[in-house]
Design a protein around this motif. Sequence first.
Motif, short mmCIF file in Angstrom:
data_model
loop_
_atom_site.label_atom_id
_atom_site.label_comp_id
_atom_site.label_asym_id
_atom_site.label_seq_id
_atom_site.Cartn_x
_atom_site.Cartn_y
_atom_site.Cartn_z
N CYS A 75 -77.51 51.70 109.59
CA CYS A 75 -76.39 51.55 108.65
C CYS A 75 -75.77 52.94 108.47
O CYS A 75 -76.38 53.82 107.87
CB CYS A 75 -76.90 51.01 107.32
SG CYS A 75 -75.62 50.92 106.06
N THR A 76 -74.60 53.11 109.03
CA THR A 76 -73.90 54.39 108.95
C THR A 76 -73.13 54.48 107.64
O THR A 76 -72.45 53.53 107.25
CB THR A 76 -72.91 54.52 110.13
OG1 THR A 76 -73.65 54.37 111.35
CG2 THR A 76 -72.22 55.86 110.13
N SER A 77 -73.23 55.61 106.96
CA SER A 77 -72.53 55.86 105.69
C SER A 77 -71.47 56.93 105.91
O SER A 77 -71.81 58.05 106.28
CB SER A 77 -73.51 56.37 104.63
OG SER A 77 -74.54 55.46 104.40
N LEU A 78 -70.22 56.57 105.68
CA LEU A 78 -69.12 57.51 105.85
C LEU A 78 -68.36 57.63 104.53
O LEU A 78 -68.00 56.62 103.92
CB LEU A 78 -68.17 57.04 106.95
CG LEU A 78 -68.80 56.85 108.32
CD1 LEU A 78 -67.82 56.16 109.26
CD2 LEU A 78 -69.25 58.17 108.88
N CYS A 79 -68.10 58.86 104.11
CA CYS A 79 -67.41 59.11 102.84
C CYS A 79 -65.96 59.48 103.08
O CYS A 79 -65.65 60.30 103.95
CB CYS A 79 -68.10 60.22 102.07
SG CYS A 79 -69.77 59.80 101.56
N PHE A 80 -65.09 58.89 102.27
CA PHE A 80 -63.66 59.14 102.34
C PHE A 80 -63.12 59.38 100.93
O PHE A 80 -63.78 59.09 99.94
CB PHE A 80 -62.93 57.93 102.94
CG PHE A 80 -63.32 57.64 104.35
CD1 PHE A 80 -62.69 58.28 105.41
CD2 PHE A 80 -64.32 56.73 104.64
CE1 PHE A 80 -63.06 58.01 106.72
CE2 PHE A 80 -64.71 56.46 105.94
CZ PHE A 80 -64.06 57.10 106.99
N ALA A 81 -61.90 59.88 100.89
CA ALA A 81 -61.15 59.97 99.64
C ALA A 81 -59.88 59.15 99.85
O ALA A 81 -59.11 59.41 100.78
CB ALA A 81 -60.81 61.41 99.31
N ALA A 82 -59.71 58.12 99.03
CA ALA A 82 -58.53 57.26 99.08
C ALA A 82 -57.65 57.63 97.90
O ALA A 82 -58.01 57.34 96.75
CB ALA A 82 -58.94 55.79 99.02
N ASP A 83 -56.55 58.30 98.19
CA ASP A 83 -55.68 58.83 97.14
C ASP A 83 -56.49 59.66 96.15
O ASP A 83 -56.30 59.60 94.93
CB ASP A 83 -54.93 57.69 96.42
CG ASP A 83 -53.95 56.97 97.32
OD1 ASP A 83 -53.43 57.60 98.27
OD2 ASP A 83 -53.72 55.77 97.09
N GLY A 84 -57.46 60.41 96.69
CA GLY A 84 -58.28 61.30 95.89
C GLY A 84 -59.49 60.66 95.25
O GLY A 84 -60.28 61.34 94.61
N VAL A 85 -59.67 59.34 95.41
CA VAL A 85 -60.77 58.62 94.80
C VAL A 85 -61.86 58.38 95.86
O VAL A 85 -61.56 57.94 96.97
CB VAL A 85 -60.29 57.27 94.22
CG1 VAL A 85 -61.46 56.48 93.65
CG2 VAL A 85 -59.22 57.50 93.17
N PRO A 86 -63.13 58.66 95.54
CA PRO A 86 -64.19 58.51 96.52
C PRO A 86 -64.42 57.05 96.93
O PRO A 86 -64.33 56.15 96.10
CB PRO A 86 -65.43 59.07 95.84
CG PRO A 86 -65.15 58.96 94.38
CD PRO A 86 -63.66 59.10 94.24
#
Length: 176
Positions: A64-75
């Motif tokens: 299970c791969t975990s990738l972190c993003f910011a969507a309009d600055g929200v995690p």
Amino acid sequence: MNATDDTAGEGPSSAVDDTDPRFAQALRELGLGEVIGRVRRLPATARTTAEAAASIGCEPGQICTSLCFAADGVPVLVLLDGSAHVGMELVRQELGAGKLTRAGAHLVREYTGYGPGAVPPFGHRTKTRVLVDRSLLGHDLVWASAGTPFTLFPMDPRTLIAHADATLADVREPLA
């Protein structure tokens, strides 16, 4: 070691004493304390899907791969089958975001409390929105990070999704 056999033997060892304390506490709070005994400490870091799969003895898709993003600055955390690639535009559309960027190491730690390559599906420092690609449901058992680059734990995908309070989505990059 068989990927569905989480008993001791050659390869990864029991990691009860090596479980990240924050993650162990999160497991207890979720009523999953028994999972602590299933955490496996790997002989080497598992920062990549290939390293994790080789250490556990499973197919890359079972990681299970975990990738972190910011969507309009929200995690936002995206979980998917380790053989898949995330479609950033699909994630952006799913979230209705104007802008989606990969979170840098500093932000990953700030959002989740864990470093890149060690982010578990739940037990984060802050409330983080979680999307799970449907590709995870193609497996009976997946291995996810237990909060360190040296530890993984097994769980059936539906249980993992429920405890991550995740939204199922189609965010896997289509095959070319």
